[in-house]
Design an enzyme around this catalytic site. Structure first.
Site, PDB file in Angstrom:
ATOM      1  N   HIS A 181       0.961  -1.494   0.063  1.00 39.30           N
ATOM      2  CA  HIS A 181      -0.402   0.352  -0.506  1.00 39.30           C
ATOM      3  C   HIS A 181       1.004   1.303   0.248  1.00 39.30           C
ATOM      4  CE1 HIS A 181       0.732   0.014   4.636  1.00 39.30           C
ATOM      5  NE2 HIS A 181       0.109   1.591   4.825  1.00 39.30           N
ATOM      6  N   HIS A 243       7.701  -2.027   2.536  1.00 36.21           N
ATOM      7  CA  HIS A 243       7.925  -0.760   2.611  1.00 36.21           C
ATOM      8  C   HIS A 243       8.861  -0.245   2.002  1.00 36.21           C
ATOM      9  CE1 HIS A 243       3.423  -1.933   2.999  1.00 36.21           C
ATOM     10  NE2 HIS A 243       3.546  -1.744   4.145  1.00 36.21           N
TER      11      HIS A 243
END
Ligand code: BG6
Length: 493
Positions: A181, A243
């Site tokens: 995300h 990430h």
């Protein structure tokens, strides 16, 4: 004004099958993001949402569950009642035991399923991914479909390869959307614009002018209700492998020839493959592993990690990692990339700091060269901004110098409400845009790079270094940078 878009088409009629439809992820992220897209008119006409779960609920019962659990969590701009009602009309709940590979044929009876663009979002634990894909294939639902895989995809290189092999036996790579995300965050996207839409930065974006780069993703929260999951995962696999290495690959990549999905992903992959492998002595010296103890966060006392629900009382799982990485190519050779992430830190901030080298000679005197060095800070959250620190002259007699900055706060320029990361990524899946999803080779290159760290920690059985909740992590993280003559940049927004 010029606009930049990776769009390749409008969403079509789709069936969005959300497997794990009563789970935490569905409740907190996916359903609120789908609703926000519906409310904003970007979800496309005619698309259906098909949450699937084992919980025995009738359609009404599921809608009641959504009203109670999801509605209060819609963040951006809140709920508008009319659009909430029409959102619920898109939903068809299906009871199905996803651990049984023969259970999926019921999906064939869902109205519109066979004629629409099918999307299967696997919001379950990764241990179910393989049997779910097999079940979907056995039910004849996979042709032309898209499958979305949530992280963590495995817990090391071998387990992620095993999942990728099994999923890859059913879906081709361009049907697979591995979600990270962070790639959906506005400021991450903006890095492409900043780097490749301006002449200003690119010539300086290299070892000749950049002294070091810092990437920090700090969280104020602890492990919340995820103690059980987190204790088996730890910060390295939860945050760094995905990430932070994704952010690093975008900061360090060569300009792609276009924004085509594979053009972008090829360049990111080159960076991940060029990461200097870590030997045992590098890990001992350049990787700091921490775990929070009780402390004060947000003005209130909070427990230590091992006192959190679901966490083993003698856990050696890390809640903090700081490390030095290097990229072995012409552009970046010798430039340290300092990565840092942790829970229960002093603030919630995610940012990338590019520290430029000092001027080679200062005719202006007075100021120590390094103190006046330029610095570019790209802040992802909480408030998106780009800040360039430069040296200025204090008004008045004499050449007194002081650090000042140019500030680009996005709220000033763009009134329009920006999308949550999940909303953008889900719309990309629906429209078939792959650029912001992680390709298998990228993901495996990242696992390969973190593998020696995991192995060393397993072998050495050393305990993580303690830090107080509400601090910036163990002292060793500051010492890591001090050894290189620098320090973490922690400035007010
Ligand atoms: C998730 C991690 O991927 O990212 C969580 O599993 C973490 O542990 C979260 O809290 C952070 O995301 P964000 O968008 O809040 O910075």
């Amino acid at each position: 004004m010029a606009t930049f878009s990776t769009s390749s088409g409008q969403p079509n009629a789709f069936s969005f099958v959300l497997i794990g439809g009563t789970g935490d992820l569905a409740m907190r992220k996916i359903l609120p993001a789908l609703y926000a897209a519906h409310r904003d008119g970007t979800l496309g006409e005619g698309g259906r949402i098909v949450p699937v779960a084992q919980t025995e609920l009738a359609q009404d019962g599921y809608l009641q569950w959504i009203n109670e659990h999801v509605k209060p969590l819609v963040a951006t701009d809140g709920v508008d009642e009319d659009s909430w009602v029409s959102f619920l009309e898109r939903i068809t709940y299906v009871v199905l035991d996803a651990s049984r590979a023969d259970a999926f044929s019921v999906l064939r009876d869902v109205p519109g399923m066979l004629r629409s663009q099918r999307i299967f979002y696997l919001a379950t634990g990764p241990s179910l991914f393989v049997s779910i894909c097999a079940g979907l294939a056995a039910a004849g639902l996979t042709e032309g479909a898209r499958v979305v895989l949530e992280k963590p995809l495995g817990h090391d290189l071998a387990s992620s390869q095993a999942i990728n092999d099994a999923v890859g036996a059913i879906f081709t790579e361009d049907q697979i959307y591995r979600i990270d995300h962070y790639l959906g965050k506005e400021a991450v996207q903006n890095m492409f614009a900043l780097r490749f839409g301006n002449v200003l930065f690119e010539p300086l974006w290299r070892r000749e002018w950049v002294e070091s780069i810092q990437i920090t993703v700090a969280e104020e929260l602890g492990v919340e209700r995820r103690g059980d999951f987190y204790d088996k995962t730890g910060a390295l696999c939860d945050m760094v492998q995905n990430h932070l290495l994704q952010l690093l690959s975008i900061v360090a990549m060569e300009p792609p020839h276009s924004m085509d999905a594979d053009a972008v992903r090829d360049e990111k992959l080159r960076v991940l493959r060029a990461l200097k492998p870590l030997r045992e002595e590098d890990i001992r010296q350049n990787v700091v592993r921490g775990q929070y103890r009780a402390g004060v966060s947000g003005g209130a006392p909070v427990p230590g990690y091992v006192e959190e629900p679901g966490v083993s009382r003698d856990s050696a799982t890390e809640t903090f990692v700081a490390l030095k990485a290097e990229i072995e190519n012409w552009r970046w050779s010798g430039v340290p990339f300092f990565l840092r992430t942790g829970k229960r830190l002093a603030g919630r901030v995610a940012e990338i700091v590019v520290n430029f080298r000092p001027v080679p000679h200062s005719a202006l005197g007075a100021m120590p060269l390094r103190a006046g060095s330029n610095r570019l800070t790209i802040r992802l959250q909480p408030n998106e901004s780009v800040r360039l620190n430069v040296l200025g002259k204090v008004p008045g007699i004499g050449m007194n110098l002081r650090g000042v900055y140019l500030d680009l706060a996005f709220d000033r320029f763009f009134q329009r409400n920006r999308m949550e990361a999940y909303q953008r990524l889900l719309l990309d899946v629906i429209a078939g845009r792959l650029a912001l999803f992680v390709r298998r080779d990228e993901q495996e290159a990242a696992w390969k790079w973190v593998a020696p760290i995991l192995e060393d920690w397993d072998r050495s059985l050393t305990a993580p270094k303690p830090y107080s909740a509400g601090s910036w992590g163990p002292a060793a993280a500051s010492a890591l940078l001090a050894r290189e003559g620098t320090c973490w940049v922690e400035e007010e927004s």
